[in-house]
Write an enzyme that holds these catalytic residues in place. Structure first.
Site, PDB file in Angstrom:
ATOM      1  N   HIS A 129       9.370 -16.228 -23.346  1.00 40.29           N
ATOM      2  CA  HIS A 129       9.864 -17.500 -23.888  1.00 40.29           C
ATOM      3  C   HIS A 129       9.937 -18.579 -22.791  1.00 40.29           C
ATOM      4  CE1 HIS A 129      11.215 -15.003 -27.243  1.00 40.29           C
ATOM      5  NE2 HIS A 129      11.583 -16.080 -27.897  1.00 40.29           N
ATOM      6  N   ASP A 180       5.745  -9.551 -29.973  1.00 39.81           N
ATOM      7  CA  ASP A 180       6.930 -10.091 -29.285  1.00 39.81           C
ATOM      8  C   ASP A 180       8.122 -10.002 -30.225  1.00 39.81           C
ATOM      9  OD1 ASP A 180       8.381 -11.457 -27.130  1.00 39.81           O
ATOM     10  OD2 ASP A 180       8.429 -13.181 -28.458  1.00 39.81           O
ATOM     11  N   SER A 181       9.311 -10.113 -29.644  1.00 40.39           N
ATOM     12  CA  SER A 181      10.526 -10.102 -30.455  1.00 40.39           C
ATOM     13  C   SER A 181      10.612 -11.349 -31.340  1.00 40.39           C
ATOM     14  CB  SER A 181      11.747 -10.062 -29.538  1.00 40.39           C
ATOM     15  OG  SER A 181      11.758 -11.224 -28.738  1.00 40.39           O
ATOM     16  N   CYS A 233      10.243 -13.546 -18.801  1.00 42.95           N
ATOM     17  CA  CYS A 233      10.464 -13.526 -20.248  1.00 42.95           C
ATOM     18  C   CYS A 233       9.437 -14.473 -20.837  1.00 42.95           C
ATOM     19  CB  CYS A 233      11.876 -13.998 -20.575  1.00 42.95           C
ATOM     20  SG  CYS A 233      12.151 -14.285 -22.343  1.00 42.95           S
ATOM     21  N   CYS A 259       6.142  -9.226 -24.407  1.00 41.51           N
ATOM     22  CA  CYS A 259       7.599  -9.315 -24.367  1.00 41.51           C
ATOM     23  C   CYS A 259       8.059  -8.447 -23.205  1.00 41.51           C
ATOM     24  CB  CYS A 259       8.157  -8.777 -25.691  1.00 41.51           C
ATOM     25  SG  CYS A 259       9.941  -8.681 -25.752  1.00 41.51           S
ATOM     26  N   GLU A 269      14.608 -19.970 -29.900  1.00 39.90           N
ATOM     27  CA  GLU A 269      14.309 -19.516 -31.273  1.00 39.90           C
ATOM     28  C   GLU A 269      14.925 -20.464 -32.306  1.00 39.90           C
ATOM     29  OE1 GLU A 269      12.593 -16.658 -32.562  1.00 39.90           O
ATOM     30  OE2 GLU A 269      11.786 -16.308 -30.559  1.00 39.90           O
TER      31      GLU A 269
HETATM   32  N1  DGL Z   1      10.331 -13.009 -25.007  1.00 37.93           N
HETATM   33  C1  DGL Z   1      10.854 -11.722 -24.758  1.00 37.93           C
HETATM   34  C2  DGL Z   1      10.764 -11.334 -23.309  1.00 37.93           C
HETATM   35  O1  DGL Z   1       9.755 -11.570 -22.737  1.00 37.93           O
HETATM   36  C3  DGL Z   1      12.120 -11.303 -25.407  1.00 37.93           C
HETATM   37  C4  DGL Z   1      13.256 -12.192 -25.509  1.00 37.93           C
HETATM   38  C5  DGL Z   1      14.351 -11.644 -26.408  1.00 37.93           C
HETATM   39  O2  DGL Z   1      14.044 -11.285 -27.553  1.00 37.93           O
HETATM   40  O3  DGL Z   1      15.494 -11.555 -25.951  1.00 37.93           O
HETATM   41  O4  DGL Z   1      11.622 -10.785 -22.713  1.00 37.93           O
END
Ligand code: DGL
Length: 270
Positions: A196, A7-8, A194, A70, A162
């Site tokens: 997150h 993931d990012s 997403c 992600c 984050e």
């Molecule tokens: N959690 C990630 C997603 O599912 C990326 C969020 C990000 O880095 O902007 O899109």
């Protein structure tokens, strides 16, 4: 060998937790690119470049299968990586398809032609890059007809998570839901596109109302991986201890991750 989870940043931990619960016998190596998060405001070339590099790192560490936990990386980089060619014996999978299969009432891996499904109006909440890619709509069109999708780019939410500022993240979610409901007043389903966002699933559900079914990825991805590993038993390989890797500050990331997962989680810097 282990299964790699990329993931990012921290968001993929929502998927990792569900994978560890569903598949306790499988070892996972998690890699968060916290040094470059958020990906959602980057352009597709940049996301592709970063994602490809980190997936190669996980392959080189012995992971034969890497899950892009992600949506932004799945939307902007997965197809391109697969078209460029993946080394022999290595695989990379994204998180969109399991979600769309659930939404369109399909068995995992059912590739039959698109058909009408029960749901007609779907709200999609995702990062700006995922919304811009239209990858969700493209994957949906392969499987369903007659579904109207209204997408809301949820700027700022990933940064707030984050940074550990959950009060700001909650306020942003409420305002993004209001904006979506102005465009589509009566969605039947909402997709948290997403990884997150499951950390704020209750806030999404409360703002949308109880009549909206919220689709969140962690459990769906875990079920789909369990099915995949049952069909490809060789790919998980022999056990290695779980590892948590970050391109960012290991101590800071460990603190946040420990709070999110509610268990001691120790990251190593790579
Ligand atoms: N959690 C990630 C997603 O599912 C990326 C969020 C990000 O880095 O902007 O899109």
């Amino acid at each position: 060998m282990a299964v790699g989870v990329f993931d990012s940043g921290l968001g993929g931990l929502t998927v990792l937790a569900a994978l560890q619960e569903r598949l306790p016998q499988v070892d996972f190596i998690y890699l968060g690119d916290n040094a470059h998060t958020p990906y959602g405001v980057r352009d597709a070339d940049d996301i592709h470049h970063l994602t490809r590099g980190h997936v190669r790192t996980l392959w080189d560490m012995g992971c034969d299968l890497v899950i892009l936990a992600c949506n932004t990386a799945s939307a902007a980089a997965l197809r391109r990586m697969q078209e460029e060619g993946v080394p022999a014996g290595k695989r990379v999978l994204g998180v969109f398809v399991p979600l769309i299969e659930a939404l369109t009432e399909r068995q995992w891996g059912d590739n039959s032609p698109p058909r009408e499904v029960a749901v007609r109006n779907v709200a999609l909440f995702a990062t700006p890059a995922t919304v811009a890619s239209r990858a969700f709509q493209r994957e949906l069109a392969f499987r369903a007809i007659g579904v109207d999708v209204e997408a809301q780019a949820c700027g700022g939410v990933v940064d707030a998570i984050e940074e550990g500022d959950m009060i700001l993240a909650e306020a942003l979610v409420r305002s993004h839901v209001e904006a979506l409901l102005r465009k589509m007043p009566h969605p039947e389903a909402a997709v948290l596109g997403c990884t997150h966002y499951p950390l704020l699933e209750d806030v999404f559900q409360a703002a949308l109302g109880p009549q909206v079914t919220v689709y969140s990825q962690p459990r769906l991805v875990a079920e789909s991986l369990a099915d995949y590993l049952a069909r490809h038993p060789d790919i998980a390989g022999e056990g290695v201890p779980a590892r948590y890797l970050t391109t960012g500050d290991a101590r800071r990331v460990s603190d946040r991750a420990t709070r999110f997962l509610r268990r001691q989680t120790q990251f190593e810097h790579i």
